[in-house]
Design a protein around this motif. Structure first.
Motif, PDB file in Angstrom:
ATOM      1  N   THR A 122     -11.988  12.956  19.251  1.00  8.50           N
ATOM      2  CA  THR A 122     -11.357  12.759  17.954  1.00  8.50           C
ATOM      3  C   THR A 122     -10.045  11.995  18.070  1.00  8.50           C
ATOM      4  O   THR A 122      -9.525  11.513  17.073  1.00  8.50           O
ATOM      5  N   ILE A 123      -9.514  11.879  19.274  1.00  5.68           N
ATOM      6  CA  ILE A 123      -8.249  11.162  19.469  1.00  5.68           C
ATOM      7  C   ILE A 123      -8.504   9.710  19.844  1.00  5.68           C
ATOM      8  O   ILE A 123      -7.971   8.800  19.246  1.00  5.68           O
ATOM      9  N   THR A 124      -9.362   9.486  20.820  1.00  8.27           N
ATOM     10  CA  THR A 124      -9.625   8.121  21.262  1.00  8.27           C
ATOM     11  C   THR A 124     -11.011   8.045  21.883  1.00  8.27           C
ATOM     12  O   THR A 124     -11.649   9.065  22.127  1.00  8.27           O
ATOM     13  N   ASP A 125     -11.466   6.832  22.140  1.00  5.64           N
ATOM     14  CA  ASP A 125     -12.744   6.630  22.805  1.00  5.64           C
ATOM     15  C   ASP A 125     -12.650   5.396  23.693  1.00  5.64           C
ATOM     16  O   ASP A 125     -11.581   4.804  23.865  1.00  5.64           O
ATOM     17  N   ASN A 126     -13.763   5.000  24.281  1.00  6.34           N
ATOM     18  CA  ASN A 126     -13.762   3.864  25.209  1.00  6.34           C
ATOM     19  C   ASN A 126     -13.546   2.527  24.506  1.00  6.34           C
ATOM     20  O   ASN A 126     -13.211   1.540  25.145  1.00  6.34           O
ATOM     21  N   TYR A 127     -13.757   2.488  23.211  1.00  5.05           N
ATOM     22  CA  TYR A 127     -13.657   1.231  22.483  1.00  5.05           C
ATOM     23  C   TYR A 127     -12.316   1.045  21.779  1.00  5.05           C
ATOM     24  O   TYR A 127     -12.131   0.086  21.040  1.00  5.05           O
ATOM     25  N   ALA A 128     -11.388   1.955  21.974  1.00  7.92           N
ATOM     26  CA  ALA A 128     -10.091   1.867  21.323  1.00  7.92           C
ATOM     27  C   ALA A 128      -9.312   0.671  21.876  1.00  7.92           C
ATOM     28  O   ALA A 128      -9.330   0.391  23.067  1.00  7.92           O
ATOM     29  N   LYS A 129      -8.635  -0.029  20.998  1.00 13.18           N
ATOM     30  CA  LYS A 129      -7.825  -1.178  21.390  1.00 13.18           C
ATOM     31  C   LYS A 129      -6.360  -0.803  21.215  1.00 13.18           C
ATOM     32  O   LYS A 129      -5.903  -0.547  20.104  1.00 13.18           O
ATOM     33  N   ASP A 130      -5.635  -0.785  22.299  1.00 16.50           N
ATOM     34  CA  ASP A 130      -4.218  -0.441  22.254  1.00 16.50           C
ATOM     35  C   ASP A 130      -3.432  -1.664  21.832  1.00 16.50           C
ATOM     36  O   ASP A 130      -3.711  -2.796  22.248  1.00 16.50           O
ATOM     37  N   LEU A 131      -2.400  -1.458  21.036  1.00 18.58           N
ATOM     38  CA  LEU A 131      -1.591  -2.568  20.540  1.00 18.58           C
ATOM     39  C   LEU A 131      -0.809  -3.233  21.663  1.00 18.58           C
ATOM     40  O   LEU A 131      -0.477  -4.409  21.577  1.00 18.58           O
ATOM     41  N   PHE A 190      -2.211  -6.595  23.387  1.00 19.71           N
ATOM     42  CA  PHE A 190      -2.189  -7.882  22.704  1.00 19.71           C
ATOM     43  C   PHE A 190      -0.812  -8.513  22.829  1.00 19.71           C
ATOM     44  O   PHE A 190       0.203  -7.830  22.700  1.00 19.71           O
ATOM     45  N   PRO A 191      -0.741  -9.833  23.050  1.00 26.09           N
ATOM     46  CA  PRO A 191       0.570 -10.483  23.069  1.00 26.09           C
ATOM     47  C   PRO A 191       1.138 -10.561  21.648  1.00 26.09           C
ATOM     48  O   PRO A 191       0.440 -10.875  20.697  1.00 26.09           O
ATOM     49  N   ILE A 192       2.404 -10.232  21.507  1.00 29.79           N
ATOM     50  CA  ILE A 192       3.061 -10.275  20.204  1.00 29.79           C
ATOM     51  C   ILE A 192       3.748 -11.624  20.056  1.00 29.79           C
ATOM     52  O   ILE A 192       4.623 -11.981  20.849  1.00 29.79           O
ATOM     53  N   VAL A 193       3.317 -12.381  19.053  1.00 27.37           N
ATOM     54  CA  VAL A 193       3.873 -13.700  18.788  1.00 27.37           C
ATOM     55  C   VAL A 193       4.762 -13.595  17.557  1.00 27.37           C
ATOM     56  O   VAL A 193       4.362 -13.032  16.543  1.00 27.37           O
ATOM     57  N   GLU A 194       5.979 -14.136  17.677  1.00 27.58           N
ATOM     58  CA  GLU A 194       6.949 -14.057  16.579  1.00 27.58           C
ATOM     59  C   GLU A 194       6.430 -14.830  15.369  1.00 27.58           C
ATOM     60  O   GLU A 194       5.959 -15.954  15.486  1.00 27.58           O
ATOM     61  N   GLY A 195       6.483 -14.204  14.201  1.00 25.16           N
ATOM     62  CA  GLY A 195       6.078 -14.870  12.965  1.00 25.16           C
ATOM     63  C   GLY A 195       4.615 -14.681  12.605  1.00 25.16           C
ATOM     64  O   GLY A 195       4.183 -15.169  11.568  1.00 25.16           O
ATOM     65  N   GLN A 196       3.854 -14.003  13.435  1.00 27.80           N
ATOM     66  CA  GLN A 196       2.444 -13.778  13.133  1.00 27.80           C
ATOM     67  C   GLN A 196       2.196 -12.323  12.777  1.00 27.80           C
ATOM     68  O   GLN A 196       2.959 -11.427  13.140  1.00 27.80           O
ATOM     69  N   ILE A 197       1.112 -12.103  12.066  1.00 29.11           N
ATOM     70  CA  ILE A 197       0.707 -10.742  11.728  1.00 29.11           C
ATOM     71  C   ILE A 197       0.152 -10.088  12.973  1.00 29.11           C
ATOM     72  O   ILE A 197      -0.579 -10.711  13.749  1.00 29.11           O
ATOM     73  N   SER A 198       0.468  -8.820  13.170  1.00 26.79           N
ATOM     74  CA  SER A 198      -0.019  -8.107  14.348  1.00 26.79           C
ATOM     75  C   SER A 198      -1.541  -8.024  14.320  1.00 26.79           C
ATOM     76  O   SER A 198      -2.144  -7.898  13.254  1.00 26.79           O
ATOM     77  N   PRO A 199      -2.189  -8.067  15.469  1.00 25.92           N
ATOM     78  CA  PRO A 199      -3.643  -7.952  15.497  1.00 25.92           C
ATOM     79  C   PRO A 199      -4.093  -6.542  15.134  1.00 25.92           C
ATOM     80  O   PRO A 199      -3.309  -5.590  15.190  1.00 25.92           O
ATOM     81  N   ILE A 200      -5.351  -6.424  14.780  1.00 26.61           N
ATOM     82  CA  ILE A 200      -5.900  -5.109  14.448  1.00 26.61           C
ATOM     83  C   ILE A 200      -6.074  -4.314  15.727  1.00 26.61           C
ATOM     84  O   ILE A 200      -6.708  -4.771  16.676  1.00 26.61           O
ATOM     85  N   ALA A 201      -5.493  -3.134  15.752  1.00 29.01           N
ATOM     86  CA  ALA A 201      -5.577  -2.283  16.934  1.00 29.01           C
ATOM     87  C   ALA A 201      -5.445  -0.840  16.500  1.00 29.01           C
ATOM     88  O   ALA A 201      -5.045  -0.537  15.376  1.00 29.01           O
ATOM     89  N   ASP A 202      -5.802   0.070  17.404  1.00 25.56           N
ATOM     90  CA  ASP A 202      -5.682   1.497  17.140  1.00 25.56           C
ATOM     91  C   ASP A 202      -4.253   1.934  17.414  1.00 25.56           C
ATOM     92  O   ASP A 202      -3.600   1.465  18.339  1.00 25.56           O
ATOM     93  N   LEU A 203      -3.777   2.852  16.583  1.00 23.53           N
ATOM     94  CA  LEU A 203      -2.436   3.383  16.781  1.00 23.53           C
ATOM     95  C   LEU A 203      -2.503   4.591  17.696  1.00 23.53           C
ATOM     96  O   LEU A 203      -3.432   5.394  17.636  1.00 23.53           O
ATOM     97  N   ASN A 204      -1.485   4.738  18.516  1.00 28.21           N
ATOM     98  CA  ASN A 204      -1.413   5.862  19.425  1.00 28.21           C
ATOM     99  C   ASN A 204      -1.169   7.141  18.639  1.00 28.21           C
ATOM    100  O   ASN A 204      -0.398   7.161  17.683  1.00 28.21           O
ATOM    101  N   ILE A 205      -1.802   8.248  19.051  1.00 30.47           N
ATOM    102  CA  ILE A 205      -1.678   9.505  18.325  1.00 30.47           C
ATOM    103  C   ILE A 205      -0.242  10.024  18.341  1.00 30.47           C
ATOM    104  O   ILE A 205       0.224  10.619  17.369  1.00 30.47           O
TER     105      ILE A 205
END
Length: 130
Positions: free
Chosen positions: A90-99, A102-117
């Protein structure tokens, strides 16, 4: 060239929709006539084989009962298929994508990822006051 998967109306879909509309109204009219006209009148019109009249009540009642029970059955099946609350699934699985991956680029919208509990709990419950 149009996209075949587009939901926009096309002449072919419009014709199919209109035929379906007329067919549904015609089927309802036949159903009402069959349900309310006496058997003698139906036989005089040339109809000798048709379902018994008790199906005029049984069939709609069965459909209504099916729709009425569909929602609770769906909820029960969903309950049995979900993991228990004390499971780590219920917390996480093998397919979870951690933020953080992903590289954070200034001025862009953050990619879709799972938030840490822990991030969720910190934002929801840390500043909670009675």
């Amino acid at each position: 060239m149009t996209n075949q998967n587009s939901p926009s109306p096309t002449p072919k879909r419009a014709i199919y929709g209109f035929v379906l509309y007329l067919s549904a109204h015609l089927a309802f009219l036949i159903y009402v006539l069959w349900a309310f006209l006496p058997d003698e009148l139906l036989r005089a019109a040339g109809f000798t084989y048709y379902p018994n009249k008790h199906w005029a009540i049984t069939f709609p009642f069965t459909l209504f009962l099916g729709f009425l029970l569909a929602f609770p059955i769906y909820m029960i099946l969903s309950y049995f298929k979900s993991a228990p609350l004390n499971s780590l699934d219920t917390i996480t699985d093998n397919y979870a994508k951690d933020l953080k991956t992903f590289p954070i680029v200034e001025g862009q919208i953050s990619p879709i990822a799972d938030l840490n509990i822990s991030h969720i709990n910190r934002n929801l419950y840390l500043d909670y006051k009675l």
